[in-house]
Design an enzyme around this catalytic site. Structure first.
Site, PDB file in Angstrom:
ATOM      1  CD  GLU A   1       6.454   0.928   1.787  1.00 50.08           C
ATOM      2  OE1 GLU A   1       6.908   0.646   0.672  1.00 50.08           O
ATOM      3  OE2 GLU A   1       7.144   1.391   2.701  1.00 50.08           O
TER       4      GLU A   1
HETATM    5  C1  BMA Z   1       9.949  -0.185   2.733  1.00 49.70           C
HETATM    6  C2  BMA Z   1       9.754  -1.663   2.909  1.00 49.70           C
HETATM    7  C3  BMA Z   1      10.441  -2.428   1.873  1.00 49.70           C
HETATM    8  C4  BMA Z   1      11.769  -1.849   1.537  1.00 49.70           C
HETATM    9  C5  BMA Z   1      12.210  -0.801   2.506  1.00 49.70           C
HETATM   10  C6  BMA Z   1      13.476  -0.134   2.117  1.00 49.70           C
HETATM   11  O1  BMA Z   1       9.333   0.304   1.635  1.00 49.70           O
HETATM   12  O2  BMA Z   1       8.401  -1.978   3.025  1.00 49.70           O
HETATM   13  O3  BMA Z   1       9.627  -2.480   0.739  1.00 49.70           O
HETATM   14  O4  BMA Z   1      12.700  -2.833   1.438  1.00 49.70           O
HETATM   15  O5  BMA Z   1      11.238   0.159   2.629  1.00 49.70           O
HETATM   16  O6  BMA Z   1      13.378   0.547   0.908  1.00 49.70           O
END
Ligand code: BMA
Length: 746
Positions: A444
């Site tokens: 991300e």
């Molecule tokens: C995404 C994942 C984690 C996180 C999840 C829930 O961003 O990659 O970083 O725990 O969502 O928020």
């Protein structure tokens, strides 16, 4: 009788000693460790592999950080330095060997290692394997091994404070955010499903490797070509040698005589396999594995041997421009594969506590639930070998992230060199696993940088912003793919997701994390509209079952507003969202237990809508990896299986939701559209039986003939829902039931 036995044992021992064995010897050094906080006197028994928190807990020096709000009371541990020590003796046989390497498969993280008072290693990366030549220092009796673990917070404090800006690391709830600077599992610093417990310790095996002449340090098996008739393999050996001499290398009935020179030697061997059996992902056939033994002999005596397990398959990531955007899917053995699976995080906050049987149970559950892919998410660790061995054996494809998540990283030369060593260590360790099909740079970071407003949130100047982005591009767009190109030929993407969920057009290209439901507070129906080309994340939280909650909360705390229950909810959106959706779909909970149950029903409902939507768009979408398979501590989270291995209601549904051949009903107004999805490579043909149960308790059976070609889908006629309460869908092929699903209508 007793005498005889003793005699034969003696003879055996003498016989084996009379063989001059030059095989290299591994001396396990996990015994006899003690530890103490630096600056204190008393040493306490320690477990190796282990981490300081579990040692402190075992010695009753801290309360259990997983219970109540104890996590808060043990935060001091991260600011201290910790010392670990042991002593060991060596037999004359071992000591007589020419070479001795002290090997740490994992040190967490800043560790100064002293052997007999000499500083032999300064480790600074939890993900690396450390190999130190200690031949000069060893003695027969009472070798003293001392490791000083330095606090990662203190270690980086001055640097972080001098930066002039903060790196995002929004997972870190701490006055000074050090995690981007430390090559240590990011989730140890806190995440929205786990605690902040900054561990230290000897987290993987430690041993002494002793040998005389030569040792294989790496065996890479490269699949050069693969047809129905023949597989051509190249075996590349890295052999370290103490002098110049000849060895005989043997593999798969093929011998070659090779002259080694002192130092590192690279040797290529070619072999082939006739009529090869392929390695198939779960649901497509047997994940056949071949054993490739390599033996090295000097004067007829085995001086080293290795055995690699490989699988023969082709794999490609297809990212082609098309009429709507750009595809994102994997072809395995030439066939496009719909990835059904999940995101995997480490199975405990305290990594060495995860037992072999836990890996077996979890990967068994993955296979059982008809998954064929796991993404090893970038905020955790490069997993232990056993994880990939089990994925190999069970046909579970692995999308492997590098360990970078949700923050910007430093770009200085020493950081980059450290990461390079980490990448080389891990790619070399993992590249023979057929299960691994893809490398991904990070979690991300790209979408965050472009869409989450970090620049203004952290007040970066224009110059800082452009430097941070330059550093990002340098590491993930240039260096990582560059190193990988030297090491392996699998596909690489810089980041996941490649597309952001904000805009409808973004669902037409790239991998996608769809967080509209949850972070965007969208209604569950939004899952049906927001289907990207490959859904590498989406999810909805729930609570674990009562016995898991009871582990961390006393009955007096069984209230969502209690400090303990709030403490075990790490998402900023919190318990409010679960409560809101649970009440909407299942009514106000009667009591706390009922709430726990309804939270799981709600998660299950959300995930069912999402998975159905993804599968119904097969062709547009080629992957559905939900967030998240498992947990690292007990608490509210998006997991399907809690940290103690208890399966949530959602998990129980997965087997049906991910069935390779499935009927997927979609309710539109007063009708149900029926689709049969066939993810297998074989055509399926038979009868779809519909048991239509009416609101007044009558059942009408209807039968529809079906035929679906391999890896395809079939749309059937629609059914009117008026007056119906429940429908059972049963697929029957050659007289046996292929699939069953029950649908409750409102
Ligand atoms: C995404 C994942 C984690 C996180 C999840 C829930 O961003 O990659 O970083 O725990 O969502 O928020």
């Amino acid at each position: 009788m007793r005498k005889l036995n003793l005699l034969s044992i003696l003879i055996l021992v003498t016989l084996s000693c009379s063989q001059p064995s030059t095989t290299n010897i591994k001396t396990d050094l996990s015994g006899g460790w003690t530890f103490r906080q630096e600056g204190t006197k008393e040493w306490f028994p320690a477990t190796v592999p282990g981490v300081v928190h579990t040692d402190l807990l075992a010695n009753e020096l801290i309360p259990n950080p997983w219970k109540g709000t104890n996590e808060l009371d043990v935060q001091w541990v991260e600011n201290e330095n910790w010392e670990y020590q042991t002593t060991f003796n060596l037999s004359t046989d071992i000591l007589a060997k020419k070479q001795h390497n002290l090997v740490f498969e994992g040190l967490d993280t800043y560790a100064d290692v002293y052997l007999n008072d000499s500083l032999v290693l300064e480790a600074d990366n939890m993900f690396r394997t450390w190999n130190v030549d200690v031949g000069e220092i060893l003695k027969a009796k009472r070798n003293h091994l001392l490791i000083r673990f330095k606090s990662p917070i203190e270690f980086n404090k001055t640097r972080v404070e001098s930066m002039g800006y903060e790196l995002p690391a929004s997972n870190e709830n701490a006055p000074i955010k050090v995690s981007p600077y430390v090559r240590k599992a990011p989730y140890h610093f806190g995440w929205d499903w786990g605690p902040r417990l900054v561990t230290a310790g000897i987290w993987r095996s430690v041993y002494l490797q002793s040998w005389d002449d030569a040792k294989m340090v790496d065996v890479q098996v490269i699949q050069q070509s693969l047809t129905k008739e023949r597989a051509e393999l190249q075996i590349v050996l890295q052999i370290t040698s103490t002098s110049n001499f000849e060895v005989k290398l043997s593999t798969m009935k093929k011998d070659s005589i090779v002259s080694l020179v002192e130092g590192m030697n690279e040797i290529d061997m070619s072999i082939h396999i006739d009529n090869p059996k392929r390695w198939w992902p779960n649901g497509w056939g047997e994940p056949h594995l071949y054993k490739i033994p390599v033996t090295m002999k000097r004067d007829g005596i085995v001086i080293d041997e290795r055995e690699e397990r490989i699988g023969l398959r082709t794999v490609e990531l297809i990212q082609d421009a098309d009429s709507i955007g750009k595809s994102f899917y994997f072809k395995v053995n030439g066939e496009p594969l719909f990835a059904r699976g999940a995101n995997y995080i480490p199975q405990s906050h305290f990594l060495p506590s995860v037992r072999k049987e836990d890996y077996h149970t979890l990967i068994g559950a993955v296979k059982e639930a008809n998954m064929n892919m796991l993404r090893v998410w970038g905020g955790g660790i490069y997993e232990n070998d056993i994880f990939y061995d089990l994925c190999d054996k069970n046909g579970i494809l692995v999308w492997q992230d590098f360990m970078f998540a949700n923050t910007m990283y430093p770009g200085d030369e020493s950081f980059i060199r450290n990461v390079e060593s980490e990448v080389v260590d891990n790619v070399k360790r993992l590249r023979n696993h057929p299960s691994i099909i893809h490398w991904n740079g990070n979690n991300e970071i790209e979408v965050a940088w472009k869409n989450w407003g970090w620049q203004s949130q952290f007040g970066y100047s224009k110059a800082d912003s452009s430097q941070l982005w330059k550093d990002y591009l340098h590491l993930f767009h240039e260096q990582l793919p560059g190193w990988l190109a030297q090491l392996d030929d699998r596909s690489y993407t810089t980041t996941s997701p490649l597309s952001n969920w904000g805009t409808p057009a973004n669902f037409n290209f790239g991998s996608m994390h769809y967080w509209g439901v949850w972070h965007g507070d969208d209604e569950f129906e939004a899952y049906e509209k927001n289907v990207g080309r490959f859904m590498s994340e989406y999810g909805f939280q729930s609570f674990p079952k009562k016995q898991t909650v009871a582990y961390y909360a006393d009955s007096s705390d069984w209230d969502l507003n209690s400090d303990v229950m709030k403490h075990h909810q790490k998402s900023y959106v919190g318990n409010g969202l679960i409560s809101k959706q649970a009440s909407k779909y299942f009514g106000e909970p009667k009591d706390f237990n009922d709430f726990l149950l309804k939270s799981q029903l709600t998660q299950s409902k959300a995930m069912k809508l999402a998975i159905d939507a993804h599968r119904l768009k097969k062709g547009h979408c080629w992957g559905s990896l939900f967030w998240q398979l498992n947990d690292c501590w007990p608490g509210a989270s998006w997991s399907a299986i809690d940290v103690f291995g208890n399966k949530k209601i959602f998990y129980e549904e997965l087997k049906t939701l991910f069935a390779p051949v499935a009927v997927i009903p979609k309710v539109v107004d007063n009708q149900i559209q029926l689709t049969i999805i066939n993810d297998t490579l074989e055509e399926v043909e038979g009868v779809l039986q519909l048991l239509l149960h009416s609101e007044v308790g009558e059942t009408v059976t209807e039968e529809i003939d079906f035929f679906v070609p391999g890896n395809d889908a079939l749309q059937l006629s629609t059914i009117r829902t008026a007056g119906l309460k429940t429908i059972d869908f049963i697929l029957i092929q050659d007289g046996s039931v292929l699939f069953e699903r029950r649908e409750e209508l409102k």
